[in-house]
Write a protein that holds these residues in place. Structure first.
Motif, mmCIF file in Angstrom:
data_model
loop_
_atom_site.group_PDB
_atom_site.id
_atom_site.type_symbol
_atom_site.label_atom_id
_atom_site.label_comp_id
_atom_site.label_asym_id
_atom_site.label_seq_id
_atom_site.Cartn_x
_atom_site.Cartn_y
_atom_site.Cartn_z
ATOM 1 N N VAL A 38 0.787 -1.234 0.068
ATOM 2 C CA VAL A 38 0.065 0.169 -0.009
ATOM 3 C C VAL A 38 0.654 1.226 0.164
ATOM 4 C CG1 VAL A 38 -1.883 1.325 1.343
ATOM 5 C CG2 VAL A 38 -2.135 -1.236 1.061
ATOM 6 N N GLU A 39 1.858 1.039 0.782
ATOM 7 C CA GLU A 39 2.960 2.367 0.843
ATOM 8 C C GLU A 39 3.400 2.679 -0.669
ATOM 9 O OE1 GLU A 39 7.205 3.584 2.146
ATOM 10 O OE2 GLU A 39 6.767 1.546 2.597
ATOM 11 N N LYS A 40 3.676 1.659 -1.507
ATOM 12 C CA LYS A 40 4.175 1.782 -2.743
ATOM 13 C C LYS A 40 3.067 2.256 -3.519
ATOM 14 C CE LYS A 40 6.438 -0.348 -6.626
ATOM 15 N NZ LYS A 40 5.897 0.174 -7.678
ATOM 16 N N LEU A 41 1.800 1.749 -3.670
ATOM 17 C CA LEU A 41 0.896 2.360 -4.296
ATOM 18 C C LEU A 41 0.628 3.931 -4.288
ATOM 19 C CD1 LEU A 41 -1.639 -0.844 -3.817
ATOM 20 C CD2 LEU A 41 -0.560 0.062 -6.074
ATOM 21 N N LEU A 42 0.789 4.275 -2.902
ATOM 22 C CA LEU A 42 0.601 5.715 -2.668
ATOM 23 C C LEU A 42 1.634 6.456 -3.104
ATOM 24 C CD1 LEU A 42 -0.481 5.667 1.010
ATOM 25 C CD2 LEU A 42 -2.184 6.039 -0.902
ATOM 26 N N ARG A 43 3.023 5.880 -3.069
ATOM 27 C CA ARG A 43 4.185 6.740 -3.562
ATOM 28 C C ARG A 43 4.055 6.768 -5.112
ATOM 29 N NH1 ARG A 43 6.975 8.296 0.714
ATOM 30 N NH2 ARG A 43 7.012 6.756 2.220
ATOM 31 N N ASP A 44 3.642 5.669 -5.859
ATOM 32 C CA ASP A 44 3.304 5.662 -7.267
ATOM 33 C C ASP A 44 2.342 6.825 -7.679
ATOM 34 O OD1 ASP A 44 5.242 3.612 -7.361
ATOM 35 O OD2 ASP A 44 3.851 2.095 -7.875
ATOM 36 N N MET A 45 1.387 6.990 -6.832
ATOM 37 C CA MET A 45 0.351 8.041 -7.277
ATOM 38 C C MET A 45 0.942 9.363 -6.886
ATOM 39 S SD MET A 45 -3.066 6.399 -5.417
ATOM 40 C CE MET A 45 -4.108 7.848 -6.072
ATOM 41 N N GLY A 46 2.078 9.618 -6.240
ATOM 42 C CA GLY A 46 2.486 10.826 -6.015
ATOM 43 C C GLY A 46 1.974 11.317 -4.421
ATOM 44 N N LEU A 47 1.546 10.446 -3.656
ATOM 45 C CA LEU A 47 1.010 10.597 -2.364
ATOM 46 C C LEU A 47 1.995 10.461 -1.330
ATOM 47 C CD1 LEU A 47 -2.612 9.309 -3.126
ATOM 48 C CD2 LEU A 47 -1.938 11.821 -2.942
ATOM 49 N N GLY A 48 3.125 10.953 -1.429
ATOM 50 C CA GLY A 48 4.220 10.660 -0.431
ATOM 51 C C GLY A 48 3.971 11.053 0.953
ATOM 52 N N ALA A 49 3.456 12.098 0.908
ATOM 53 C CA ALA A 49 2.914 12.670 2.617
ATOM 54 C C ALA A 49 1.876 11.553 3.042
ATOM 55 C CB ALA A 49 2.385 13.949 2.443
ATOM 56 N N ALA A 50 0.925 10.709 2.365
ATOM 57 C CA ALA A 50 0.149 10.073 2.907
ATOM 58 C C ALA A 50 0.946 8.732 3.185
ATOM 59 C CB ALA A 50 -0.958 9.656 1.836
ATOM 60 N N ALA A 51 2.016 8.237 2.336
ATOM 61 C CA ALA A 51 2.655 7.134 2.566
ATOM 62 C C ALA A 51 3.566 7.319 3.591
ATOM 63 C CB ALA A 51 3.506 6.891 1.265
ATOM 64 N N ASP A 52 4.099 8.326 3.995
ATOM 65 C CA ASP A 52 4.778 8.673 5.172
ATOM 66 C C ASP A 52 3.866 8.625 6.219
ATOM 67 O OD1 ASP A 52 7.062 9.367 3.477
ATOM 68 O OD2 ASP A 52 6.757 11.299 3.798
ATOM 69 N N ARG A 53 2.787 9.105 6.350
ATOM 70 C CA ARG A 53 1.959 8.949 7.524
ATOM 71 C C ARG A 53 1.497 7.534 7.650
ATOM 72 N NH1 ARG A 53 -0.660 14.129 8.822
ATOM 73 N NH2 ARG A 53 -1.395 13.125 10.718
ATOM 74 N N LEU A 54 1.216 6.875 6.899
ATOM 75 C CA LEU A 54 0.887 5.346 6.919
ATOM 76 C C LEU A 54 1.882 4.701 7.507
ATOM 77 C CD1 LEU A 54 -1.042 2.961 6.273
ATOM 78 C CD2 LEU A 54 0.357 2.889 4.168
ATOM 79 N N ILE A 55 3.245 4.789 7.341
ATOM 80 C CA ILE A 55 4.349 3.976 7.727
ATOM 81 C C ILE A 55 4.737 4.519 9.160
ATOM 82 C CG2 ILE A 55 6.923 4.020 7.569
ATOM 83 C CD1 ILE A 55 5.399 2.368 5.373
#
Length: 211
Positions: free
Chosen positions: A132-149
């Motif tokens: 899920v982190e990779k999916l978010l980053r691939d969408m350009g949603l790095g901030a959301a990926a950081d929050r998830l992690i």
């Protein structure tokens, strides 16, 4: 006049994926304010994939595909349903959507579509944080990926509040499952059951207006 439609769903719900086309169209409609309300239906509980559950899920998925035209691929069947012993838990995907809601709320509906298609079309394990982190980053949603992690306190609190609110709506209106809509306008709030999501968008809008 804008009508608010609250979408009660779970990211691992096959019937919710079946409703995806209607929900995406609803989210683009000028007079509809769509609010996503994850219910936590498949969050927690410690369920793992086994042969019996996989067969039950696939039988439902075949029905959903015939009714809605949504794709459930062989990759999904073999890599997700066939992954015996893997977790069946929507917590990660639900947290990811809340992270998007906190960082780029206008893209939450898009993120839901990506998560659903990743599972049912690409055959990816959307219960797993790295996926899920990779999916978010691939969408350009790095901030959301950081929050998830990070799983920070604000994210966990916001997610719990969203799920609590959604469950409260289900109890208030006697909803039996998801997907379900709660329609709110000048006449108040009322339940619109999920079967309205499996026809044309014009039919759905008529149901919303008449609900």
């Amino acid at each position: 006049m804008t009508t608010t439609v609250t979408y009660l769903f779970d990211p691992l719900c096959g019937w919710c994926y079946g409703a995806s086309t209607a929900i995406q169209q609803l989210g683009q409609h000028a007079t509809i304010q769509l609010e996503l309300a994850p219910t936590g239906l498949f969050s927690g509980g410690g369920r793992t994939m086994d042969v019996a559950f996989a067969e039950y899920a696939w039988s439902n998925d075949v029905r959903i595909a015939k009714l809605t035209g949504q794709r459930f691929t062989e990759d999904y069947r073999t890599q997700v349903l066939g992954n015996v012993g893997s977790r069946f838990d929507s917590t990660t995907s639900t947290l990811a959507l809340t992270a998007v809601a906190l960082t780029e709320p206008a893209r939450e509906l898009e993120a839901l579509k990506v998560l659903q298609e990743a599972r049912y079309v690409q055959g990816l394990d959307t219960c797993a944080v790295p996926t899920v982190e990779k999916l978010l980053r691939d969408m350009g949603l790095g901030a959301a990926a950081d929050r998830l992690i990070a799983g920070d306190a604000e994210l966990l609190t916001a997610n719990a509040a969203r799920v609590h609110k959604a469950q409260g709506l289900m109890q208030r209106f006697g909803a039996q499952g998801v997907p379900t809509l709660v329609v709110t306008d000048n006449n108040g709030s009322r339940l619109l059951r999920g079967n309205a999501l499996y026809g044309s968008v014009d039919s759905l809008l008529s149901h919303i207006a008449a609900a």
